[in-house]
Design an enzyme around this catalytic site. Structure first.
Site, PDB file in Angstrom:
ATOM      1  N   LYS A 196       8.584 -12.119   2.001  1.00 17.09           N
ATOM      2  CA  LYS A 196       9.285 -10.829   2.007  1.00 17.09           C
ATOM      3  C   LYS A 196       8.273  -9.685   1.882  1.00 17.09           C
ATOM      4  CE  LYS A 196       9.942 -11.199  -3.013  1.00 17.09           C
ATOM      5  NZ  LYS A 196      10.906 -11.471  -4.094  1.00 17.09           N
ATOM      6  N   TYR A 229      -8.422  17.118  -7.678  1.00 12.43           N
ATOM      7  CA  TYR A 229      -7.387  17.998  -8.208  1.00 12.43           C
ATOM      8  C   TYR A 229      -7.372  18.045  -9.734  1.00 12.43           C
ATOM      9  CZ  TYR A 229      -5.384  17.832  -3.499  1.00 12.43           C
ATOM     10  OH  TYR A 229      -5.169  17.925  -2.143  1.00 12.43           O
TER      11      TYR A 229
END
Ligand SMILES: *Cc1c(COP(=O)(O)O)cnc(C)c1O
Length: 369
Positions: free
Chosen positions: A37, A260
């Site tokens: 999956k 940042y």
């Protein structure tokens, strides 16, 4: 040369094959399902499925029908089970493609019968509180399933459930509930040939949970399902190595801010190396200032915030050049950081680190047959 800045998730298919063989032998069950999956936990569903089948898996598991049909479209003919469906399912395509339906509600069983499914597997909730039919409904479910079988509808080929991994006591309580379900199913006249409860953790650590088949997910990809032991200690080989070339280096003075918010400033004159992988690629921003990066034989820590597309490493005076490979995680046996190191840096689990590697990172396969 490449049109993108060299990001790469190298996938070692021989490792997946090895891990499958090792886990299958350790579990010793008649059958083993490779759970592919979520794009094979980020490794590529089709390629991972093929490698696991070479390693001795004889069933495949996915969550939904889109994932199942992707395997069929690639020409994979092994049994495929899918276990979460649209609330108003259209099972015709699944039946035509011989995808086996895992059904977690009584209503889904009716829908599968109406679609002419030849066989199905019933998913039971033995305590996880997630997908599956709850215990109070088991007698009615099994009676209805047996009636459907007798009327020529889908055969109940499997009964399955999933463990919470909340501790041995809790897992054993679920095991006892699963055994109650098997008893009730038998009384109702059902004879499922595939009874399964264990995922990787159960396959390794709870022998009584193995029954006819184990569903192997994270272990196939070389990672441990539990905190107290690493994949390497289990003899597993990590299949994915995430890396990118350093695309820029610059010498900066002491006190220079990085990324940042300037959560990192250089302590002295230093070299900053720019790695073109960021949170859009699955590098967790939560690991800002903590995640490990190996460049030129040394392991550094991410400097400052992980940005969407890039990450900076403060390498001090270590000689680093543009083009040097920066490895975020790979094989700890080779001295590389492991996915688990990133998981710890980000406060999560290995599963999430490998599964979230993004679309922009090409998977490059090696070790295939
Ligand atoms: C994802 C999943 C698995 C695989 O679990 P791992 O811990 O990765 O081995 C098995 N069974 C079900 C129902 C799952 O959803």
């Amino acid at each position: 040369m490449s049109l993108q800045p060299g990001r790469e998730a190298r996938i070692d298919l021989a490792a997946i094959e090895h891990n499958t063989r090792l886990l299958r032998e350790r579990a010793g069950t008649a059958h083993a399902m490779a759970v592919v999956k979520a794009n094979g936990y980020g490794h590529g569903a089709v390629e991972s499925a093929r490698a696991a089948l070479r390693g001795g898996a004889d069933n495949l598991g996915v969550v939904d029908l889109v994932e199942a049909l992707e395997l069929r479209a690639a020409g994979i003919t092994a049994p495929v089970l899918a276990w979460i469906h649209d609330p108003e399912p259209d099972f015709a395509e699944a039946v035509a493609a011989r995808v086996e339906l895992g059904l977690g509600t009584a209503g889904m069983l009716e829908a599968a019968a109406a679609a002419g499914a030849p066989s199905v597997q019933l998913k039971l909730d033995t305590g996880l509180g997630r997908n599956g039919v709850p215990e109070a409904e088991w007698p009615a479910l099994f009676a209805r399933a047996a009636a459907i079988e007798r009327a020529g509808g889908p055969r109940i080929r499997g009964l399955f459930s999933h463990l919470a991994g909340a501790g041995e006591h809790e897992d054993r309580a679920q095991l006892a509930a699963f055994e109650r379900a098997l008893g009730l199913a038998e009384e109702a006249g059902l004879r499922p040939e595939l009874r399964h409860l264990a995922a990787t953790a159960g396959a390794l650590f709870l022998p009584e949970a193995r029954f006819d088949l184990v569903r192997l997910g994270i272990g196939l990809y070389g990672h441990s399902p539990v905190e107290h032991v690493s994949g390497t200690e289990l003899g597993l080989r990590p299949a994915m190595t995430l890396s990118a070339p350093v695309v820029a280096v610059k010498r900066v003075p002491a006190g220079h801010g990085v990324s940042y918010g300037f959560t990192h400033r250089t302590e002295r004159e230093s070299t900053l190396a720019l790695v073109p992988l960021g949170y859009a690629d699955g590098v967790p921003r939560q690991a800002s200032g903590r995640g490990p990066v190996r460049i030129g034989g040394r392991t550094f820590t991410v400097a400052g915030r992980v940005a969407m597309d890039q990450t900076v490493v403060d390498v001090g005076d270590h000689p680093v050049s543009v083009g040097d490979r920066a490895v975020l995680f790979g094989d700890p046996e080779l001295g590389e950081p492991g996915a688990r190191d990133w998981a710890e840096a980000a406060g999560t689990i290995d599963y999430e680190i490998v599964t979230r590697i993004g679309h922009r990172v090409p998977r490059r396969y090696g070790g295939g047959a």
